[in-house]
Design a protein around this motif. Structure first.
Motif, PDB file in Angstrom:
ATOM      1  N   ASP A  50      -0.447   4.065   1.307  1.00 48.14           N
ATOM      2  CA  ASP A  50      -1.029   4.880   2.369  1.00 48.14           C
ATOM      3  C   ASP A  50      -0.147   4.827   3.621  1.00 48.14           C
ATOM      4  O   ASP A  50       0.064   3.747   4.186  1.00 48.14           O
ATOM      5  CB  ASP A  50      -2.432   4.365   2.692  1.00 48.14           C
ATOM      6  N   GLN A  99      -8.298  -0.050   6.176  1.00 46.86           N
ATOM      7  CA  GLN A  99      -8.255   0.301   4.752  1.00 46.86           C
ATOM      8  C   GLN A  99      -9.652   0.638   4.229  1.00 46.86           C
ATOM      9  O   GLN A  99     -10.633  -0.005   4.576  1.00 46.86           O
ATOM     10  CB  GLN A  99      -7.669  -0.858   3.945  1.00 46.86           C
ATOM     11  N   TYR A 154      -5.347  -5.815  -0.319  1.00 45.14           N
ATOM     12  CA  TYR A 154      -6.596  -5.233   0.184  1.00 45.14           C
ATOM     13  C   TYR A 154      -6.980  -5.996   1.449  1.00 45.14           C
ATOM     14  O   TYR A 154      -6.395  -7.049   1.754  1.00 45.14           O
ATOM     15  CB  TYR A 154      -7.707  -5.290  -0.879  1.00 45.14           C
ATOM     16  N   LEU A 156      -1.731   3.087   6.736  1.00 40.15           N
ATOM     17  CA  LEU A 156      -1.840   1.637   6.589  1.00 40.15           C
ATOM     18  C   LEU A 156      -0.468   0.980   6.676  1.00 40.15           C
ATOM     19  O   LEU A 156      -0.326  -0.111   7.234  1.00 40.15           O
ATOM     20  CB  LEU A 156      -2.504   1.292   5.254  1.00 40.15           C
ATOM     21  N   ALA A 214      -8.553   4.633  -0.025  1.00 40.49           N
ATOM     22  CA  ALA A 214      -7.126   4.344   0.143  1.00 40.49           C
ATOM     23  C   ALA A 214      -6.663   3.329  -0.900  1.00 40.49           C
ATOM     24  O   ALA A 214      -5.557   3.453  -1.464  1.00 40.49           O
ATOM     25  CB  ALA A 214      -6.854   3.810   1.545  1.00 40.49           C
ATOM     26  N   LEU A 215      -7.487   2.327  -1.169  1.00 43.06           N
ATOM     27  CA  LEU A 215      -7.137   1.342  -2.187  1.00 43.06           C
ATOM     28  C   LEU A 215      -7.056   1.998  -3.563  1.00 43.06           C
ATOM     29  O   LEU A 215      -6.130   1.725  -4.339  1.00 43.06           O
ATOM     30  CB  LEU A 215      -8.164   0.210  -2.189  1.00 43.06           C
ATOM     31  N   THR A 250       0.849  -1.196   0.000  1.00 46.78           N
ATOM     32  CA  THR A 250       0.000   0.000   0.000  1.00 46.78           C
ATOM     33  C   THR A 250       0.884   1.245   0.000  1.00 46.78           C
ATOM     34  O   THR A 250       2.005   1.227   0.525  1.00 46.78           O
ATOM     35  CB  THR A 250      -0.931   0.028   1.222  1.00 46.78           C
TER      36      THR A 250
END
Length: 437
Positions: free
Chosen positions: A167, A209, A204, A170, A213-214, A165
């Motif tokens: 983010d 999450q 994912y 995360l 964000a994904l 990720t």
């Protein structure tokens, strides 16, 4: 639009990178079996070398790996791996041709570029290499320009980055902090070093999450030009992987949220021009993986979906798995015991399973379903599966006609669950596996 049927996804299922799966391995298979299989190998084979070390251990990771923080332990492991390369090579017939070599882990770049070159030299000396394609898994946090230059000299053209990720929040939640700029720099260095097919591993179902964000991670991945993308659902199994206890399970998305994330990722990436590969991989048109989909030659092995056509995979290193037509064999998982066996010039294989004709028949069906979305069933399998397939055929997720089972487009997220219907081993080991989506 994928339809969500929670009752069809409630049972955890394997990812089926082999059949039977590693959950069925036992001590009845060992060094003598590995020795016989190596002597019997012929034609094109592939190699996988496992480096079970990382400079930093991520909390989510289910790999057989440990911290590369003790110089002597790492040096001793590499000595043992060199020994395994030499005693394996001497057992191979002159007809054998090594056409593919993959380095995985852990993180192979936890070792030094010099140590990597020494492994390449050992493979060149002891193995019957035939202009092999080279691939490697990399941790962008510890990737250096020296490493990329060495890979360019060796001729590595396939690389996979563990991104998960973009983010920051995360990343902190799963113990893998790596700024966007670091990943972008890694991409630039790899391209300059000759990497022509670059994969991003993404996830994912991470704690906290959201779809937003994904979406940001997927769009950034597309922007950076990944040739391949593996979009995995995070498997939270702290009863098997103690390091995952550091992850806040109360913040994990539920099954329906995971389903929505998988669908969202599929639609975003296909809209961006990527070719879907199986149920959780994607590739740019023209990439060898996309071509394998188009040509119907996609396969599945311990490294996931692949365009590798070899039916023999030699696994080197602690916990590495070798695949032969009638045998699956795994090396000793513990690095210390692995080193001890090789110090005695013994092959380190300690677990595995012999693949019966029925295993091979069922494995071919499972692989065909996951790789091509359809499989031909003989009369016995068709009769056996008919009743269990009913919940899927009645909902339009699959179709069984004239002995051919086809997974419909809306049935893609149920592919592993449908494949598991042909797995007779699944009755008492569901806690070993991850969510079906």
């Amino acid at each position: 639009m994928w339809n969500y049927y929670p009752e069809l996804l409630e049972t955890p299922v394997p990812r089926y990178t082999s059949f039977p799966t590693a959950a069925e391995f036992g001590p009845g298979v060992g060094a003598d079996d590995a020795d016989a299989a190596l002597h019997a190998a012929r034609g094109d084979v592939s190699l996988y070398l496992h480096v079970p070390f990382c400079e930093q251990i991520c909390w989510y990771c289910g790999c057989n790996t440990g911290a590369a923080n003790k110089t002597q332990r790492l040096a001793s492991y590499l000595d043992a791996l060199h020994r395994e390369i030499s005693i394996t090579g001497v057992r191979l017939d002159r007809d054998v041709r090594v056409r593919r070599i993959a380095f995985g882990g852990g993180s192979p770049n936890a070792i030094s570029p010099t140590d990597f070159v020494r492994l390449i030299d050992a493979l060149t000396l002891h193995m019957p290499l035939d202009n092999p394609a080279w691939s490697i898994e990399l941790d962008p946090r510890t990737l250096t320009r020296d490493w990329c230059q060495v890979m360019g000299i060796v001729g590595v053209t396939y690389a996979s980055l563990g991104v998960q990720t973009f983010d920051p929040g995360l990343q902190a939640a799963i113990g893998r902090v790596q700024p966007d700029s670091l990943i972008a720099d890694a991409v630039d260095m790899l391209r300059a070093g000759g990497i022509s097919s670059l994969n991003f591993d993404l996830m994912y179902g991470l704690p906290g999450q959201t779809l937003t964000a994904l979406e940001q991670t997927l769009e950034r991945t597309v922007q950076l030009g990944a040739d391949r993308i593996a979009l995995f659902g995070y498997a939270h199994v702290p009863h098997l992987i103690p390091r995952q206890r550091r992850i806040d399970a109360t913040d994990l998305p539920g099954q329906e949220e995971r389903f929505a994330m998988a669908e969202f990722g599929y639609r975003l990436l296909t809209a961006a021009g990527y070719v879907p590969v199986g149920f959780d991989h994607f590739a740019r048109p023209g990439d060898p993986m996309a071509l394998a989909v188009e040509q119907g030659t996609l396969r599945r092995n311990f490294q996931g979906f692949t365009d590798d056509q070899s039916r023999t995979l030699l696994g080197l290193g602690a916990s590495a798995i070798g695949c032969f037509p009638d045998l699956l064999v795994q090396n000793e998982k513990n690095a210390g015991r692995y080193r001890m066996l090789l110090s005695q010039d013994r092959l380190p294989a300690t677990h595995g399973i012999r693949r019966s004709l029925d295993d091979q028949r069922r494995g071919a069906v499972i692989e065909a379903l996951l790789c091509h979305g359809k499989a031909s069933l003989d009369a016995d399998l068709a009769t056996e599966a008919a009743a269990r397939l009913a919940p899927f055929t009645q909902r339009g997720l699959a179709r069984l006609e004239a002995g051919v089972l086809t997974i419909e487009p809306g049935g893609l997220p149920y592919a592993r669950t449908i494949a598991a219907l042909f797995d007779p081993y699944r009755q008492d080991s569901v806690r070993r596996f991850s969510s079906a989506v």
